[in-house]
Design an enzyme around this catalytic site. Structure first.
Site, mmCIF file in Angstrom:
data_model
loop_
_atom_site.group_PDB
_atom_site.id
_atom_site.type_symbol
_atom_site.label_atom_id
_atom_site.label_comp_id
_atom_site.label_asym_id
_atom_site.label_seq_id
_atom_site.Cartn_x
_atom_site.Cartn_y
_atom_site.Cartn_z
ATOM 1 N N ASP A 49 0.851 -1.183 0.000
ATOM 2 C CA ASP A 49 0.000 0.000 0.000
ATOM 3 C C ASP A 49 0.891 1.239 0.000
ATOM 4 N N THR A 106 -10.505 2.289 -8.516
ATOM 5 C CA THR A 106 -10.738 2.712 -9.910
ATOM 6 C C THR A 106 -11.948 3.634 -9.870
ATOM 7 N N THR A 141 -12.569 -3.237 -10.165
ATOM 8 C CA THR A 141 -13.532 -3.167 -11.257
ATOM 9 C C THR A 141 -13.038 -2.176 -12.300
ATOM 10 N N ARG A 173 -16.371 -9.675 -5.679
ATOM 11 C CA ARG A 173 -17.830 -9.637 -5.467
ATOM 12 C C ARG A 173 -18.111 -9.600 -3.965
ATOM 13 N N LYS A 227 -18.797 -7.982 -14.262
ATOM 14 C CA LYS A 227 -18.762 -7.168 -13.039
ATOM 15 C C LYS A 227 -19.507 -5.854 -13.242
ATOM 16 N N ARG A 234 -27.860 -3.375 -10.488
ATOM 17 C CA ARG A 234 -28.243 -2.885 -9.156
ATOM 18 C C ARG A 234 -28.662 -1.410 -9.238
ATOM 19 N N CYS A 281 -18.658 2.323 -5.975
ATOM 20 C CA CYS A 281 -18.927 1.160 -6.835
ATOM 21 C C CYS A 281 -20.165 1.400 -7.695
ATOM 22 N N TYR A 341 -21.752 6.215 3.010
ATOM 23 C CA TYR A 341 -22.684 5.781 1.956
ATOM 24 C C TYR A 341 -23.527 4.596 2.370
ATOM 25 N N ARG A 349 -17.297 8.366 -0.181
ATOM 26 C CA ARG A 349 -17.241 8.681 -1.610
ATOM 27 C C ARG A 349 -18.608 8.501 -2.262
ATOM 28 N N ARG A 424 -34.364 6.173 4.595
ATOM 29 C CA ARG A 424 -34.061 4.741 4.450
ATOM 30 C C ARG A 424 -35.139 3.836 5.063
HETATM 31 N N1 LIG Z 1 -15.567 -1.350 -1.699
HETATM 32 C C1 LIG Z 1 -16.291 -2.326 -2.224
HETATM 33 O O1 LIG Z 1 -17.380 -2.661 -1.739
HETATM 34 C C2 LIG Z 1 -15.791 -3.034 -3.441
HETATM 35 C C3 LIG Z 1 -14.780 -2.494 -4.233
HETATM 36 N N2 LIG Z 1 -14.389 -3.153 -5.365
HETATM 37 C C4 LIG Z 1 -13.295 -2.638 -6.184
HETATM 38 O O2 LIG Z 1 -12.123 -2.541 -5.363
HETATM 39 C C5 LIG Z 1 -11.541 -1.254 -5.486
HETATM 40 C C6 LIG Z 1 -10.946 -0.877 -4.153
HETATM 41 O O3 LIG Z 1 -12.028 -0.750 -3.254
HETATM 42 P P1 LIG Z 1 -11.773 -0.464 -1.707
HETATM 43 O O4 LIG Z 1 -10.884 -1.518 -1.129
HETATM 44 O O5 LIG Z 1 -13.098 -0.197 -1.100
HETATM 45 O O6 LIG Z 1 -10.954 0.912 -1.753
HETATM 46 P P2 LIG Z 1 -10.346 1.698 -0.492
HETATM 47 O O7 LIG Z 1 -10.335 3.140 -0.857
HETATM 48 O O8 LIG Z 1 -10.980 1.248 0.764
HETATM 49 O O9 LIG Z 1 -8.825 1.160 -0.436
HETATM 50 C C7 LIG Z 1 -7.920 1.412 -1.471
HETATM 51 C C8 LIG Z 1 -6.513 1.203 -0.904
HETATM 52 O O10 LIG Z 1 -5.587 1.279 -1.989
HETATM 53 C C9 LIG Z 1 -4.489 2.043 -1.575
HETATM 54 N N3 LIG Z 1 -3.807 2.565 -2.762
HETATM 55 C C10 LIG Z 1 -4.133 3.636 -3.497
HETATM 56 N N4 LIG Z 1 -3.250 3.773 -4.502
HETATM 57 C C11 LIG Z 1 -2.354 2.761 -4.390
HETATM 58 C C12 LIG Z 1 -1.208 2.339 -5.124
HETATM 59 N N5 LIG Z 1 -0.810 3.017 -6.201
HETATM 60 N N6 LIG Z 1 -0.535 1.234 -4.725
HETATM 61 C C13 LIG Z 1 -0.954 0.551 -3.644
HETATM 62 N N7 LIG Z 1 -2.029 0.885 -2.892
HETATM 63 C C14 LIG Z 1 -2.704 1.980 -3.275
HETATM 64 C C15 LIG Z 1 -5.059 3.110 -0.665
HETATM 65 O O11 LIG Z 1 -4.061 3.646 0.178
HETATM 66 C C16 LIG Z 1 -6.117 2.297 0.097
HETATM 67 O O12 LIG Z 1 -5.546 1.716 1.244
HETATM 68 C C17 LIG Z 1 -12.701 -0.369 -5.902
HETATM 69 O O13 LIG Z 1 -12.269 0.758 -6.626
HETATM 70 C C18 LIG Z 1 -13.549 -1.281 -6.761
HETATM 71 O O14 LIG Z 1 -13.060 -1.239 -8.085
HETATM 72 C C19 LIG Z 1 -14.959 -4.331 -5.744
HETATM 73 C C20 LIG Z 1 -15.958 -4.893 -4.973
HETATM 74 C C21 LIG Z 1 -16.421 -4.307 -3.779
HETATM 75 C C1 LIG Z 2 -24.424 -6.206 -7.012
HETATM 76 C C2 LIG Z 2 -24.063 -5.902 -5.601
HETATM 77 O O1 LIG Z 2 -24.746 -6.318 -4.681
HETATM 78 N N1 LIG Z 2 -22.968 -5.172 -5.396
HETATM 79 C C3 LIG Z 2 -22.537 -4.862 -4.053
HETATM 80 C C4 LIG Z 2 -22.142 -3.399 -3.999
HETATM 81 O O2 LIG Z 2 -21.785 -3.161 -2.685
HETATM 82 P P1 LIG Z 2 -21.845 -1.660 -2.066
HETATM 83 O O3 LIG Z 2 -20.878 -1.650 -0.939
HETATM 84 O O4 LIG Z 2 -21.710 -0.639 -3.125
HETATM 85 O O5 LIG Z 2 -23.280 -1.586 -1.371
HETATM 86 P P2 LIG Z 2 -24.745 -1.475 -1.968
HETATM 87 O O6 LIG Z 2 -25.643 -2.256 -1.064
HETATM 88 O O7 LIG Z 2 -24.760 -1.786 -3.400
HETATM 89 O O8 LIG Z 2 -25.107 0.092 -1.728
HETATM 90 C C5 LIG Z 2 -24.672 1.075 -2.615
HETATM 91 C C6 LIG Z 2 -25.577 2.286 -2.391
HETATM 92 O O9 LIG Z 2 -26.892 1.998 -2.876
HETATM 93 C C7 LIG Z 2 -27.857 2.210 -1.858
HETATM 94 N N2 LIG Z 2 -28.882 1.176 -2.007
HETATM 95 C C8 LIG Z 2 -28.527 -0.134 -1.984
HETATM 96 C C9 LIG Z 2 -29.482 -1.106 -2.165
HETATM 97 C C10 LIG Z 2 -30.840 -0.729 -2.354
HETATM 98 O O10 LIG Z 2 -31.742 -1.556 -2.479
HETATM 99 N N3 LIG Z 2 -31.158 0.603 -2.363
HETATM 100 C C11 LIG Z 2 -30.203 1.571 -2.193
HETATM 101 O O11 LIG Z 2 -30.521 2.771 -2.199
HETATM 102 C C12 LIG Z 2 -27.110 2.122 -0.545
HETATM 103 O O12 LIG Z 2 -27.723 2.919 0.453
HETATM 104 C C13 LIG Z 2 -25.745 2.686 -0.921
HETATM 105 O O13 LIG Z 2 -25.729 4.093 -0.813
HETATM 106 O O14 LIG Z 2 -21.074 -3.151 -4.900
HETATM 107 C C14 LIG Z 2 -19.907 -3.947 -4.666
HETATM 108 C C15 LIG Z 2 -18.922 -3.613 -5.741
HETATM 109 O O15 LIG Z 2 -19.004 -4.152 -6.805
HETATM 110 O O16 LIG Z 2 -18.054 -2.818 -5.515
HETATM 111 C C16 LIG Z 2 -20.253 -5.421 -4.734
HETATM 112 O O17 LIG Z 2 -19.093 -6.205 -4.501
HETATM 113 C C17 LIG Z 2 -21.333 -5.712 -3.724
HETATM 114 O O18 LIG Z 2 -21.661 -7.096 -3.765
#
Ligand SMILES: NC(=O)C1=CN([C@@H]2O[C@H](COP(=O)(O)OP(=O)(O)OC[C@H]3O[C@@H](n4cnc5c(N)ncnc54)[C@H](O)[C@@H]3O)[C@@H](O)[C@H]2O)C=CC1
Ligand SMILES: CC(=O)N[C@@H]1[C@@H](OP(=O)(O)OP(=O)(O)OC[C@H]2O[C@@H](n3ccc(=O)[nH]c3=O)[C@H](O)[C@@H]2O)O[C@H](C(=O)O)[C@@H](O)[C@@H]1O
Length: 446
Positions: A49, A106, A141, A173, A227, A234, A281, A341, A349, A424
């Site tokens: 990181d 991303t 993603t 996922r 993805k 959603r 996301c 969020y 974010r 909500r």
């Molecule tokens: N948050 C979620 O629910 C999900 C996120 N994703 C994907 O995963 C990506 C990351 O998500 P989060 O873990 O929530 O992000 P986050 O913002 O919580 O963590 C990102 C981490 O990457 C580090 N970072 C930034 N630039 C870097 C670099 N150049 N080299 C090494 N580390 C670096 C940051 O310091 C931070 O610790 C998302 O952009 C999305 O594409 C996929 C599924 C679920």
């Molecule tokens: C298809 C799917 O369920 N994707 C999930 C989603 O997770 P994420 O953390 O973004 O949570 P989320 O439940 O989608 O909520 C996103 C936003 O949408 C809102 N939200 C969510 C569900 C709903 O019925 N109504 C609604 O308004 C939430 O309040 C929030 O502000 O996006 C993630 C991702 O792809 O980054 C994915 O891994 C998670 O499984």
């Protein structure tokens, strides 16, 4: 692993015996649990990181990510056993690793154009250190076509023999709050390589990581679409729920209740209406598609507009209810409950709270911010306060944006009658004396 002459069983044993060093780049809400699972399977993981604080916390055996059941213990166990360590030195980690797992952010720029600069820079840094047999696995993603058209050209320029290394897209996922169980196997894992050998290696790796099935897509581009499509589904579904919620006053029904009943048959799965869609996301992924195509995609674009309109819809509900009282919003004391969020996730974010707080300030309200989970309220214009102090404020209104579990402690009974917008469907204030507007509940609303 890539192009290896060993048998699949020999490769699996090497992977789980720690003979195949793994690097996980990006130790955030997703990367920390992912590194922990990889470490528990292989015993040989280096997390990377840019944050010294994140790296230091992990090397102290603690998790920088909170509210993840089991994660603190898993980090302590894997670090103390030597299965997991962390560093800020990308080059050193990349030079040692054979499997490179990328899970950095991303995002979008100010014009909603995908900003992959973090990913491309990191890919170049990794590429400079790749050895024959290595594979890069992208879990962040990305827009469809990113691996084949952007990342692979970077990697192939960096290695002496491009035919000796692999690249695959294996989408994450996972939902915050249940990350370990999701990564370990709540759902099937999708993998797709830029060539068949990359797909094979990704299938073998994730066959050891997940307890669920591993589905091989025909190629990386298809896996990238999988993805993005999941996220778009959603967003569009939530937009439908939100559109139905905005017609609730004319229908005179509780739309969330009607949706719940409609969903009792298997062909209907309408999601929940609310004050908006946040996180980096779901609001982001539709633009990964829209930016990749010339063809118009009106449903995808309109869904984003509908979901982004919900904070203003909530403010309009508040103004209408306030107009009924003798408290115009100008000069009113308004509490905003929850700015992250999602409940109990420290991430702001793209949160709808940004629009809600901005609009309230523009209308001249005195805004109080209540969020026990958010570690940094400074991006929001208002006076931070706490759940326990709420009843001492002379509030005229409250807007619930995110229903943190701590809000069960709000003493609504100890506050003078006010207008409450429930974004909500989280509050039960019947008989409280407060005037409540619940997004989606049209009963008793002219
Ligand atoms: N948050 C979620 O629910 C999900 C996120 N994703 C994907 O995963 C990506 C990351 O998500 P989060 O873990 O929530 O992000 P986050 O913002 O919580 O963590 C990102 C981490 O990457 C580090 N970072 C930034 N630039 C870097 C670099 N150049 N080299 C090494 N580390 C670096 C940051 O310091 C931070 O610790 C998302 O952009 C999305 O594409 C996929 C599924 C679920
Ligand atoms: C298809 C799917 O369920 N994707 C999930 C989603 O997770 P994420 O953390 O973004 O949570 P989320 O439940 O989608 O909520 C996103 C936003 O949408 C809102 N939200 C969510 C569900 C709903 O019925 N109504 C609604 O308004 C939430 O309040 C929030 O502000 O996006 C993630 C991702 O792809 O980054 C994915 O891994 C998670 O499984």
């Amino acid at each position: 692993m890539y192009g290896s002459g060993a048998t699949p069983d020999e490769q699996r044993r090497a992977f789980t015996d720690g003979q195949v060093p793994v690097a996980v780049y990006g130790l955030g809400k997703m990367g920390v649990p992912l590194a922990a699972v990889y470490a528990s399977v292989t015993g040989n993981v280096t997390g990377v990181d840019i944050s010294e604080s994140v790296v230091g916390t992990i090397n102290d055996g603690r998790s920088p990510v909170e509210n993840e059941p089991g994660l603190e213990a898993e980090i302590e166990r894997t670090v103390s056993s030597g299965a997991l360590s962390a560093t800020t030195d990308v080059e050193e980690a990349a030079a040692d690793a054979s499997v490179h797992v990328v899970i950095v952010p991303t995002l979008l720029d100010d014009q909603d154009v995908p900003d992959l600069s973090t990913l491309t820079t990191l890919t170049r840094d990794i590429g400079m250190q790749l050895d024959p047999g290595d594979i890069v696995v992208v879990e962040s993603t990305v827009p469809p076509g990113t691996c084949a058209e952007t990342l692979w050209p970077i990697l192939r320029r960096s290695v002496p023999d491009p035919e000796s290394v692999g690249l695959a897209f294996c989408p994450e996922r996972t939902m915050s709050g249940r990350a370990l169980q999701d990564i370990r196997g709540a759902y099937p894992k999708i993998v797709g390589g830029i060539d068949d050998e990359s797909t094979r290696v990704a299938e073998l790796v994730y066959g050891e990581i997940t307890t669920n099935d591993v589905h091989a897509a025909p190629d990386a581009r298809t896996a990238e679409c999988v993805k993005v499509f999941e996220g778009i589904y959603r967003d569009v579904n939530i937009a439908l729920a939100n559109e139905l919620a905005t017609v609730a006053p004319e229908l005179g029904v509780d739309v969330p209740e009607a949706i719940e009943l409609a969903n009792t048959q298997p062909f209907c799965d309408i999601h929940r209406p609310g004050i908006g869609v946040g996180g980096h996301c779901i609001p982001v992924y539709p633009y990964f598609l829209l930016d990749s195509i010339e063809t118009s995609a009106p449903i995808v674009r309109m869904a984003r507009q509908i979901n982004d309109s919900m904070p203003l819809y909530a403010i309009e509900q508040l103004r209408e209810a306030m107009d009924g009282s003798d408290h115009p919003l100008f000069g009113a004391n308004v509490a905003v409950l929850g700015v992250t969020y999602r409940p109990d996730v420290d991430e702001v974010r793209y949160s709808p709270a940004f629009s809600v707080v901005r609009d309230l300030n523009q209308l001249g309200a005195n805004v109080y911010l209540v969020d026990p989970v958010c570690s940094d309220l400074s991006p929001f214009e208002g006076t931070p306060t706490s759940v326990d102090k709420l009843h001492r404020l002379d509030l005229d209104a409250a807007v619930l944006v995110t229903d943190h579990s701590a809000f069960d402690r709000v003493r609504w009974d100890r506050m003078d009658p006010m207008v409450v917008v429930d974004g909500r469907q989280a509050l039960t204030l019947t008989g409280s004396g407060h005037t409540v507007r619940t997004i989606g509940d049209g009963r008793g609303v002219e």
